[in-house]
Design a protein around this motif. Structure first.
Motif, mmCIF file in Angstrom:
data_model
loop_
_atom_site.group_PDB
_atom_site.id
_atom_site.type_symbol
_atom_site.label_atom_id
_atom_site.label_comp_id
_atom_site.label_asym_id
_atom_site.label_seq_id
_atom_site.Cartn_x
_atom_site.Cartn_y
_atom_site.Cartn_z
ATOM 1 N N GLU A 129 -13.723 -10.564 -3.166
ATOM 2 C CA GLU A 129 -14.104 -9.166 -3.330
ATOM 3 C C GLU A 129 -15.111 -8.935 -4.455
ATOM 4 O O GLU A 129 -15.538 -7.814 -4.678
ATOM 5 C CB GLU A 129 -12.845 -8.313 -3.583
ATOM 6 N N ASP A 130 -15.517 -9.998 -5.111
ATOM 7 C CA ASP A 130 -16.439 -9.871 -6.247
ATOM 8 C C ASP A 130 -17.857 -9.635 -5.729
ATOM 9 O O ASP A 130 -18.424 -10.489 -5.045
ATOM 10 C CB ASP A 130 -16.386 -11.140 -7.105
ATOM 11 N N ARG A 131 -18.433 -8.503 -6.058
ATOM 12 C CA ARG A 131 -19.812 -8.176 -5.650
ATOM 13 C C ARG A 131 -20.783 -8.283 -6.824
ATOM 14 O O ARG A 131 -21.876 -7.715 -6.782
ATOM 15 C CB ARG A 131 -19.852 -6.748 -5.071
ATOM 16 N N SER A 132 -20.409 -9.013 -7.838
ATOM 17 C CA SER A 132 -21.264 -9.138 -9.014
ATOM 18 C C SER A 132 -22.595 -9.804 -8.660
ATOM 19 O O SER A 132 -22.618 -10.863 -8.025
ATOM 20 C CB SER A 132 -20.559 -9.972 -10.087
ATOM 21 N N PRO A 133 -23.725 -9.206 -9.072
ATOM 22 C CA PRO A 133 -25.017 -9.874 -8.832
ATOM 23 C C PRO A 133 -25.135 -11.178 -9.602
ATOM 24 O O PRO A 133 -25.893 -12.070 -9.201
ATOM 25 C CB PRO A 133 -26.042 -8.838 -9.310
ATOM 26 N N LEU A 134 -24.402 -11.324 -10.709
ATOM 27 C CA LEU A 134 -24.431 -12.588 -11.444
ATOM 28 C C LEU A 134 -23.902 -13.722 -10.577
ATOM 29 O O LEU A 134 -24.479 -14.821 -10.532
ATOM 30 C CB LEU A 134 -23.596 -12.471 -12.724
ATOM 31 N N VAL A 135 -22.792 -13.478 -9.899
ATOM 32 C CA VAL A 135 -22.212 -14.493 -9.023
ATOM 33 C C VAL A 135 -23.160 -14.795 -7.867
ATOM 34 O O VAL A 135 -23.413 -15.958 -7.528
ATOM 35 C CB VAL A 135 -20.837 -14.038 -8.512
ATOM 36 N N ALA A 136 -23.709 -13.744 -7.254
ATOM 37 C CA ALA A 136 -24.637 -13.940 -6.139
ATOM 38 C C ALA A 136 -25.851 -14.743 -6.573
ATOM 39 O O ALA A 136 -26.326 -15.629 -5.847
ATOM 40 C CB ALA A 136 -25.065 -12.585 -5.578
ATOM 41 N N ASN A 137 -26.364 -14.483 -7.772
ATOM 42 C CA ASN A 137 -27.533 -15.211 -8.256
ATOM 43 C C ASN A 137 -27.211 -16.669 -8.538
ATOM 44 O O ASN A 137 -28.046 -17.552 -8.317
ATOM 45 C CB ASN A 137 -28.080 -14.543 -9.522
ATOM 46 N N LEU A 138 -26.007 -16.950 -9.040
ATOM 47 C CA LEU A 138 -25.634 -18.345 -9.273
ATOM 48 C C LEU A 138 -25.528 -19.101 -7.951
ATOM 49 O O LEU A 138 -26.013 -20.232 -7.833
ATOM 50 C CB LEU A 138 -24.312 -18.426 -10.030
ATOM 51 N N LEU A 139 -24.927 -18.479 -6.948
ATOM 52 C CA LEU A 139 -24.820 -19.137 -5.648
ATOM 53 C C LEU A 139 -26.203 -19.382 -5.052
ATOM 54 O O LEU A 139 -26.467 -20.431 -4.470
ATOM 55 C CB LEU A 139 -23.974 -18.286 -4.707
ATOM 56 N N ALA A 140 -27.111 -18.415 -5.223
ATOM 57 C CA ALA A 140 -28.476 -18.604 -4.728
ATOM 58 C C ALA A 140 -29.185 -19.716 -5.474
ATOM 59 O O ALA A 140 -29.989 -20.454 -4.901
ATOM 60 C CB ALA A 140 -29.257 -17.291 -4.854
ATOM 61 N N ALA A 141 -28.880 -19.865 -6.771
ATOM 62 C CA ALA A 141 -29.512 -20.921 -7.568
ATOM 63 C C ALA A 141 -29.096 -22.312 -7.101
ATOM 64 O O ALA A 141 -29.820 -23.283 -7.326
ATOM 65 C CB ALA A 141 -29.162 -20.749 -9.049
ATOM 66 N N LEU A 142 -27.930 -22.413 -6.446
ATOM 67 C CA LEU A 142 -27.525 -23.712 -5.905
ATOM 68 C C LEU A 142 -28.551 -24.239 -4.917
ATOM 69 O O LEU A 142 -28.786 -25.447 -4.836
ATOM 70 C CB LEU A 142 -26.158 -23.601 -5.217
ATOM 71 N N ASP A 143 -29.185 -23.340 -4.162
ATOM 72 C CA ASP A 143 -30.189 -23.765 -3.190
ATOM 73 C C ASP A 143 -31.423 -24.334 -3.875
ATOM 74 O O ASP A 143 -32.018 -25.297 -3.402
ATOM 75 C CB ASP A 143 -30.607 -22.595 -2.305
ATOM 76 N N GLY A 144 -31.815 -23.720 -4.982
ATOM 77 C CA GLY A 144 -33.042 -24.143 -5.638
ATOM 78 C C GLY A 144 -32.864 -25.233 -6.670
ATOM 79 O O GLY A 144 -33.841 -25.716 -7.230
ATOM 80 N N SER A 145 -31.610 -25.617 -6.947
ATOM 81 C CA SER A 145 -31.371 -26.573 -8.031
ATOM 82 C C SER A 145 -31.432 -28.023 -7.593
ATOM 83 O O SER A 145 -31.480 -28.924 -8.410
ATOM 84 C CB SER A 145 -29.985 -26.315 -8.639
#
Length: 316
Positions: free
Chosen positions: A283-299
């Motif tokens: 249920e966490d809609r934090s943009p911080l969490v979303a940005n970290l998950l997106a960073a997994l793709d670019g890392s």
């Protein structure tokens, strides 16, 4: 005595006119006609109870009351601008504090490229990194003491709980041997060849599924491992193996420890793999969490078995 409300448009008009000291120039800068500007100033003067400007043909000057109000008006406008910028940064996930739990072995694989990518994209975010094994991470997520976990072997009933999981990578197992162990002379080791050696393993409560994966490999090879020693972290497991207390089976990334007293050998069958996942509250809609998950793709951290951010992997 109640403090009068000072609408920000009036303060803005006042500050611009104080800079320009010319109604025409100030109105043009504000993008309005001169009459609305004069009305804004008149309303502000009515609230103050004194004139703020001396008006004369071809000349506008601040009164003593105007000089006194100007610094406060500029501070209020600057504070508002700063507040709006901070609010936008927080809303976009460009600011704030992100608490990340991680298993120790992931400091050898996933964590460095992920953090490098995330810090480059979001330098304004404060990262709070906490080294934790799998079971404590799962508890910390549910207790809201961390925001994201990077862990091994999420629970089998993951889909039914309050957490989401995303596969980050899978990696094979290796045999961890004392450097002088007879099997260290081989290029690879069959699990069955470890049957007569004592084992050093993590305690089951700190990582139940990983523990069961390792003991399951042994069971499939026809034996139950004889556990001589437990250690909570993989570097400690390897150190105890190097001291001659036994052997172990570990994720292949452990080879990067490069301990002189320890030999790492690929395990047969090589189809046996361990899974690393990111975990977060569903249920966490934090943009911080979303940005970290997106960073997994670019890392470059994500490998086989990964799925897109925001989707649970059915294979976990």
């Amino acid at each position: 005595m109640d403090r009068p409300e000072l609408p920000l448009p009036q303060l803005h008009a006042f500050a611009v006119l104080a800079d320009e000291l010319h109604f025409g120039h100030a109105a043009a800068r504000l993008g309005i006609a001169q009459p609305p500007l004069s009305q804004q100033i008149a309303r502000l003067e009515a609230k103050v109870g004194h004139p703020l400007f001396v008006r004369a043909p071809g000349r506008v000057a601040l009164t003593p009351a105007g000089h006194e109000l100007l610094p406060a008006a500029r501070r209020a406008l600057a504070d508002l601008a700063d507040g709006l910028a901070a609010a936008r940064a927080a809303g976009d996930g460009r600011a704030g504090r992100l608490r990340i739990g991680f298993s120790a072995s992931l400091a050898l694989t996933v964590l460095p490229p992920l953090l490098g990518t995330f810090r480059a994209r979001y330098p304004g975010v404060d990262l709070d990194l906490r080294e934790m094994t799998t079971a404590p991470q799962l508890a910390a997520l549910q207790e809201r003491s961390i925001d994201v976990g990077l862990l091994r072997e999420p629970p089998e009933d993951a889909e039914a709980g309050p957490l989401d999981f995303r596969t980050v990578l899978t990696e094979p197992f290796v045999a961890v041997l004392p450097a002088d162990h007879p099997l260290a002379a081989q290029r690879s080791v069959e699990v069955a060849q470890l049957a007569d050696s004592p084992f050093v393993l993590l305690p089951r409560p700190v990582g139940p599924r990983l523990y069961d994966r390792i003991t399951g490999l042994c069971g499939a090879a026809g034996f139950a491992p004889r556990i001589a020693q437990h250690a909570v972290e993989w570097p400690t497991v390897c150190a105890l193996v190097g001291a001659g207390l036994g052997v172990s089976l570990a994720p292949a990334s452990i080879r990067r420890l490069r301990l002189r007293e320890v030999a790492f050998r690929p395990v047969e069958p090589r189809t046996a793999r361990t899974r690393v996942a990111a975990a977060w509250r569903r249920e966490d809609r934090s943009p911080l969490v979303a940005n970290l998950l997106a960073a997994l793709d670019g890392s470059g951290a994500a490998r086989s078995g990964s799925s897109r951010p925001g989707f649970r992997s059915s294979t976990l």
